[in-house]
Design an enzyme around this catalytic site. Structure first.
Site, PDB file in Angstrom:
ATOM      1  N   ARG A   1      -8.598   2.871   5.309  1.00  0.00           N
ATOM      2  CA  ARG A   1      -7.513   1.949   5.613  1.00  0.00           C
ATOM      3  C   ARG A   1      -7.912   0.907   6.641  1.00  0.00           C
ATOM      4  O   ARG A   1      -7.108   0.058   7.001  1.00  0.00           O
ATOM      5  CB  ARG A   1      -6.344   2.746   6.155  1.00  0.00           C
ATOM      6  CG  ARG A   1      -5.094   2.522   5.327  1.00  0.00           C
ATOM      7  CD  ARG A   1      -4.011   3.371   5.905  1.00  0.00           C
ATOM      8  NE  ARG A   1      -2.750   3.098   5.318  1.00  0.00           N
ATOM      9  CZ  ARG A   1      -2.263   3.696   4.244  1.00  0.00           C
ATOM     10  NH1 ARG A   1      -2.987   4.571   3.597  1.00  0.00           N
ATOM     11  NH2 ARG A   1      -1.063   3.410   3.823  1.00  0.00           N
TER      12      ARG A   1
ATOM     13  N   ARG B   1      11.962   8.247   1.756  1.00  0.00           N
ATOM     14  CA  ARG B   1      10.850   8.452   2.679  1.00  0.00           C
ATOM     15  C   ARG B   1      11.154   7.805   4.026  1.00  0.00           C
ATOM     16  O   ARG B   1      11.656   6.677   4.079  1.00  0.00           O
ATOM     17  CB  ARG B   1       9.579   7.818   2.089  1.00  0.00           C
ATOM     18  CG  ARG B   1       8.452   8.796   1.908  1.00  0.00           C
ATOM     19  CD  ARG B   1       7.303   8.177   1.178  1.00  0.00           C
ATOM     20  NE  ARG B   1       6.539   7.255   2.007  1.00  0.00           N
ATOM     21  CZ  ARG B   1       5.388   6.721   1.625  1.00  0.00           C
ATOM     22  NH1 ARG B   1       4.901   7.001   0.434  1.00  0.00           N
ATOM     23  NH2 ARG B   1       4.748   5.900   2.403  1.00  0.00           N
TER      24      ARG B   1
ATOM     25  N   ARG C   1       4.234  -1.969   7.970  1.00  0.00           N
ATOM     26  CA  ARG C   1       3.160  -1.428   7.105  1.00  0.00           C
ATOM     27  C   ARG C   1       2.441  -2.545   6.355  1.00  0.00           C
ATOM     28  O   ARG C   1       1.231  -2.511   6.173  1.00  0.00           O
ATOM     29  CB  ARG C   1       3.735  -0.408   6.118  1.00  0.00           C
ATOM     30  CG  ARG C   1       3.936   0.970   6.779  1.00  0.00           C
ATOM     31  CD  ARG C   1       4.913   1.830   6.004  1.00  0.00           C
ATOM     32  NE  ARG C   1       4.501   2.105   4.650  1.00  0.00           N
ATOM     33  CZ  ARG C   1       5.351   2.369   3.655  1.00  0.00           C
ATOM     34  NH1 ARG C   1       6.650   2.408   3.875  1.00  0.00           N
ATOM     35  NH2 ARG C   1       4.899   2.617   2.449  1.00  0.00           N
TER      36      ARG C   1
ATOM     37  N   LYS D   1      -0.647   2.485  -6.225  1.00  0.00           N
ATOM     38  CA  LYS D   1      -1.874   3.301  -6.157  1.00  0.00           C
ATOM     39  C   LYS D   1      -1.620   4.751  -6.562  1.00  0.00           C
ATOM     40  O   LYS D   1      -2.355   5.309  -7.363  1.00  0.00           O
ATOM     41  CB  LYS D   1      -2.450   3.320  -4.726  1.00  0.00           C
ATOM     42  CG  LYS D   1      -2.955   1.988  -4.231  1.00  0.00           C
ATOM     43  CD  LYS D   1      -3.668   2.131  -2.892  1.00  0.00           C
ATOM     44  CE  LYS D   1      -2.801   2.707  -1.794  1.00  0.00           C
ATOM     45  NZ  LYS D   1      -1.726   1.839  -1.314  1.00  0.00           N
TER      46      LYS D   1
ATOM     47  N   ARG E   1      12.138   2.506  -4.216  1.00  0.00           N
ATOM     48  CA  ARG E   1      11.642   3.848  -3.932  1.00  0.00           C
ATOM     49  C   ARG E   1      12.438   4.484  -2.779  1.00  0.00           C
ATOM     50  O   ARG E   1      12.700   5.685  -2.788  1.00  0.00           O
ATOM     51  CB  ARG E   1      10.150   3.772  -3.566  1.00  0.00           C
ATOM     52  CG  ARG E   1       9.519   5.123  -3.283  1.00  0.00           C
ATOM     53  CD  ARG E   1       8.023   5.036  -3.148  1.00  0.00           C
ATOM     54  NE  ARG E   1       7.616   4.492  -1.852  1.00  0.00           N
ATOM     55  CZ  ARG E   1       6.355   4.190  -1.530  1.00  0.00           C
ATOM     56  NH1 ARG E   1       5.394   4.346  -2.406  1.00  0.00           N
ATOM     57  NH2 ARG E   1       6.071   3.717  -0.344  1.00  0.00           N
TER      58      ARG E   1
HETATM   59  P1  ADP Z   1       1.651   3.533   1.608  1.00  0.00           P
HETATM   60  O1  ADP Z   1       0.304   3.159   1.095  1.00  0.00           O
HETATM   61  O2  ADP Z   1       2.732   3.297   0.606  1.00  0.00           O
HETATM   62  O3  ADP Z   1       1.965   2.928   2.949  1.00  0.00           O
HETATM   63  P2  ADP Z   1       0.725   6.251   2.230  1.00  0.00           P
HETATM   64  O4  ADP Z   1       1.355   7.488   1.762  1.00  0.00           O
HETATM   65  O5  ADP Z   1      -0.660   5.941   1.748  1.00  0.00           O
HETATM   66  O6  ADP Z   1       1.736   5.097   1.837  1.00  0.00           O
HETATM   67  O7  ADP Z   1       0.663   6.234   3.849  1.00  0.00           O
HETATM   68  C1  ADP Z   1       1.795   6.475   4.643  1.00  0.00           C
HETATM   69  C2  ADP Z   1       1.403   6.465   6.126  1.00  0.00           C
HETATM   70  O8  ADP Z   1       0.446   7.508   6.394  1.00  0.00           O
HETATM   71  C3  ADP Z   1       0.719   5.196   6.627  1.00  0.00           C
HETATM   72  O9  ADP Z   1       1.650   4.186   6.985  1.00  0.00           O
HETATM   73  C4  ADP Z   1      -0.062   5.740   7.841  1.00  0.00           C
HETATM   74  O10 ADP Z   1       0.773   5.913   8.970  1.00  0.00           O
HETATM   75  C5  ADP Z   1      -0.501   7.110   7.378  1.00  0.00           C
HETATM   76  N1  ADP Z   1      -1.842   7.089   6.758  1.00  0.00           N
HETATM   77  C6  ADP Z   1      -2.162   7.364   5.460  1.00  0.00           C
HETATM   78  N2  ADP Z   1      -3.486   7.243   5.254  1.00  0.00           N
HETATM   79  C7  ADP Z   1      -4.029   6.891   6.447  1.00  0.00           C
HETATM   80  C8  ADP Z   1      -5.349   6.589   6.894  1.00  0.00           C
HETATM   81  N3  ADP Z   1      -6.391   6.620   6.055  1.00  0.00           N
HETATM   82  N4  ADP Z   1      -5.530   6.268   8.202  1.00  0.00           N
HETATM   83  C9  ADP Z   1      -4.499   6.219   9.050  1.00  0.00           C
HETATM   84  N5  ADP Z   1      -3.239   6.462   8.704  1.00  0.00           N
HETATM   85  C10 ADP Z   1      -2.986   6.797   7.413  1.00  0.00           C
END
Ligand code: ADP
Length: 187
Positions: free
Chosen positions: A88, A133, A144, A13, A127
């Protein structure tokens, strides 16, 4: 153009969003990036979010919505945006709908990037070596992916019901996937 990007962690994404931004000149709004920014700035909100993110769980809907609201109110989001990482869960999808209604805005597209689970695990492992990370360790990645399956995947149906969902095959090179997206968005 107002776009929501959906897909599992590691589906690409963020990478695809950056390429769309280059073409459309609209901001890429990633709630993950906003949260990592708050952590780096050591704000109270960031400190609270870090514990949750390090486990691979979702940060509270209210916290993320508040951050998103501030971001959407900035001038550069007036003509459109690409939302990555939000909504999400179905509650957040409903919250986004209310927020956009307040701002007199409507979504044009929800794109769901589809990648095999095995491929996703391999990409995140790669990654992890490069970026280090905190939430890319094996146990956290597994959580996740579960959170995605249980809470985020149903969001696709939410947009399917609104007739704005398009599925994009996430296989192949970055350019292949981008070409598919551009064909859908027609630019
Ligand atoms: P990925 O999609 O690869 O898991 P992101 O950078 O989108 O990585 O998200 C990393 C973390 O940030 C998630 O596992 C969550 O803990 C938090 N997070 C991101 N966006 C949201 C959201 N919309 N609601 C709740 N938690 C979020």
């Amino acid at each position: 153009m107002r776009i929501v990007l959906l897909g599992a962690p590691g589906s690409g994404k963020g990478t695809q969003a950056k390429l769309i931004v280059d073409k459309l000149n609209i901001p890429h709004i990633s709630t993950g990036d906003l949260l990592r920014g708050a952590i780096a700035a050591k704000t109270p909100l960031g400190l609270a979010a870090k514990e949750v993110m390090d486990k691979g769980d979702l940060v509270s809907d209210e916290i993320v919505l508040g951050m998103l609201k501030d971001r959407l109110n900035q001038d550069d989001a007036n003509n459109g945006f690409i939302l990555d990482g939000f909504p999400r869960n179905v509650t957040q999808a409903a919250m986004l709908e209310d927020l956009l209604a307040e701002l007199a805005m409507q979504l044009d597209h929800a794109l769901l990037i589809q990648v095999d689970p095995d491929e996703v695990v391999a990409r995140i492992a790669k990654r992890a070596e490069i970026e280090g990370r905190a939430d890319d360790t094996e146990t956290v990645v597994r959580n996740r992916l579960n959170v995605y399956k249980e809470q985020t995947a149903p969001v696709a149906d939410f947009y399917k019901n609104q007739d704005i969902l398009t599925e994009v095959l996430g296989k192949g090179s970055i350019e292949d996937v981008q070409a598919r997206i551009q064909a859908i968005l027609r630019f």
